[in-house]
Design a protein around this motif. Sequence first.
Motif, mmCIF file in Angstrom:
data_model
loop_
_atom_site.group_PDB
_atom_site.id
_atom_site.type_symbol
_atom_site.label_atom_id
_atom_site.label_comp_id
_atom_site.label_asym_id
_atom_site.label_seq_id
_atom_site.Cartn_x
_atom_site.Cartn_y
_atom_site.Cartn_z
ATOM 1 N N GLN A 188 0.871 -1.194 -0.009
ATOM 2 C CA GLN A 188 -0.003 -0.196 0.161
ATOM 3 C C GLN A 188 0.593 1.318 -0.080
ATOM 4 N N GLU A 189 1.941 1.156 0.657
ATOM 5 C CA GLU A 189 2.932 2.389 0.817
ATOM 6 C C GLU A 189 3.373 2.804 -0.726
ATOM 7 N N ARG A 191 2.131 1.869 -3.597
ATOM 8 C CA ARG A 191 0.848 2.335 -4.199
ATOM 9 C C ARG A 191 0.419 3.908 -3.571
ATOM 10 N N ARG A 192 0.560 4.035 -2.500
ATOM 11 C CA ARG A 192 0.301 5.460 -2.009
ATOM 12 C C ARG A 192 1.117 6.344 -2.610
ATOM 13 N N GLN A 193 2.342 6.215 -2.726
ATOM 14 C CA GLN A 193 3.406 7.197 -3.253
ATOM 15 C C GLN A 193 3.051 7.396 -4.753
ATOM 16 N N LEU A 195 0.310 7.056 -6.321
ATOM 17 C CA LEU A 195 -0.906 7.822 -6.326
ATOM 18 C C LEU A 195 -0.961 8.992 -6.019
ATOM 19 N N GLN A 196 0.100 9.666 -4.857
ATOM 20 C CA GLN A 196 0.226 10.963 -4.642
ATOM 21 C C GLN A 196 1.050 11.612 -5.581
ATOM 22 N N GLU A 337 -9.136 6.584 -4.439
ATOM 23 C CA GLU A 337 -8.207 5.616 -3.818
ATOM 24 C C GLU A 337 -6.949 6.028 -2.928
ATOM 25 N N LEU A 338 -6.655 7.388 -3.055
ATOM 26 C CA LEU A 338 -5.396 7.792 -2.216
ATOM 27 C C LEU A 338 -6.155 8.137 -1.040
ATOM 28 N N LEU A 341 -6.414 4.977 0.972
ATOM 29 C CA LEU A 341 -5.115 4.475 1.475
ATOM 30 C C LEU A 341 -4.649 5.155 2.530
ATOM 31 N N THR A 342 -4.727 6.623 2.587
ATOM 32 C CA THR A 342 -4.380 7.291 3.534
ATOM 33 C C THR A 342 -5.409 7.047 4.749
ATOM 34 N N THR A 345 -3.898 3.812 6.443
ATOM 35 C CA THR A 345 -2.694 4.142 7.424
ATOM 36 C C THR A 345 -3.095 4.769 8.573
#
Length: 559
Positions: A188-189, A191-193, A195-196, A337-338, A341-342, A345
Amino acid sequence: MLTQLHIRNFAIVDNLTIDFHQGMTAITGETGAGKSIALDALSLCLGARAESTMVRPDSERAEVTASFNVHQLPLVMQWLTEHEMLDDADENEDNCIIRRTLTAEGRSKGFINGAPVPVSLLRELGGMLVSLHGQHDHHLLMKPEYQLSLLDQFANHSDLLNKVGKAFRDWRALVREQRKLVEQQDAQESRRQLLQYQVSELDDFNLSAEEFHELESDHKRLANASGLLEDSQFSLNCLYDGEHNNAFTLLQSVIERLNGSAELDSNIQPIVAMLNDAGVQIEEATRELRHYQDGVDLDPELLADCEKRMSLAMQLAKKHQIAPEKLAELHEQLREELAGLTASTERLDLIDTEIKDAEEAFVKLATQLSTNRAKASSKLAAHVTETMHKLNMPDGEFSVTVDANSKEYASAQGIDHVRFLVSANAGQPQQAINKVASGGELSRISLAIQVLTAGQDNLPTMIFDEVDVGVSGPTAATVGKLLRQLGQHNQVLCVTHLPQVAARAHQQMFVSKHTEAGKTITSMRALTDELRIEELARLLGGDTITNHTLANARELLAG
């Protein structure tokens, strides 16, 4: 309580209707006559597993109907009301009728007060009406989980047990959620980066939903501005501005000419009116064309900006492998989606506290449950020991240990490990029940526990199916007394082969079978006092009934 049982085409039963009464009812009969068939049929009616072999041979369908009087059972009345199965207008609203059918192909249907229901509801309601104790329960007695359930049954703290179970499930659900979040965190991390970065890029570009279509339209207009101006100027000249033969001048000439003719023939007047309207339309179109000309922009910088934004949109679309007009929709999806995921976290940061609180809530309730069990274990041990003495085990001792450990034994049943310990003979140390009890002793201990725990069930009907196997003589008489005492406050149905037990019943039923037209048929009937004496004599002396066995039977019945 159970008031009537109707059985049709079940096993070797053709058609049988049995009326039941309060108190203790003994069910006796010849070996192989099918003394337990009525109880098997009742179990099927109350949600037991159905098998096609239960249908009588050469029959299409078996049917079992059980009638209960539930007037003094508020929990059952409440259950029926909540499930809308109790008709207030029904004159017999105290009755609950449960029916189940089973086809020869193995398909079954259940009904409660005429309403079709799933089998799960039959089992749920049946668990509130009947408690069944079988002849093989003593084998279960050696299993720790069954010992725990018996202790809980005797303690009669089902509400607290349900709360403990719910608290445990809530706690473990949070632990599973945390484990899943941790397992997914690395993936997820990354993927989150990603997406950011993608969302930031799309935020900077900020293309609205319909903007790309507008860009395409603007680009087409700006790129062809010169031609659009030329076409509009040519049209203006043709329509109005041309010095010779423009449309408006020619139209006016025609109107002037026809006006003279209209004075000679009125039929021309409508034509003149239409031409006048056409002149008005030409003047309006001319004004709109001039306004359009003023809006056509021959601005190279504006065209360049439009081309640049279109180019960026197409580059982004190619990067994400979608059509440019779908960029705004993709932007919103990635942003959602972002956000998810945020939130995940953030959830991982908060869940530790929730797990700790949930574990503490579970342990608090489980500790209370453990205390209850410890108190009940002392009472159960004393009662079972006393009953063992009555069941011809004068030196028998029974005890229950409750070991609480929230780390080792935590489950939906609490934090306890329960063991039944027994000493059958004087001077013998207490050990686990399966290590020191013989088959006959185990049967008697099991019977004592079943009778004691059944009395705590608060269920209206208790069924004992040959639980007195391995018992005889004075011990059998004691079993009969115990069951009769239980029948003072509850309905007790007891399948037995012991005359000492049957004689203690408030009423007795006899099961027999015979052959009719090449088929075996089982029947059951209530016995009068005289017939009870004959049946008890048969149980005492076998098939040969003598004056001596009859006298013994009368003595048993009178006692």
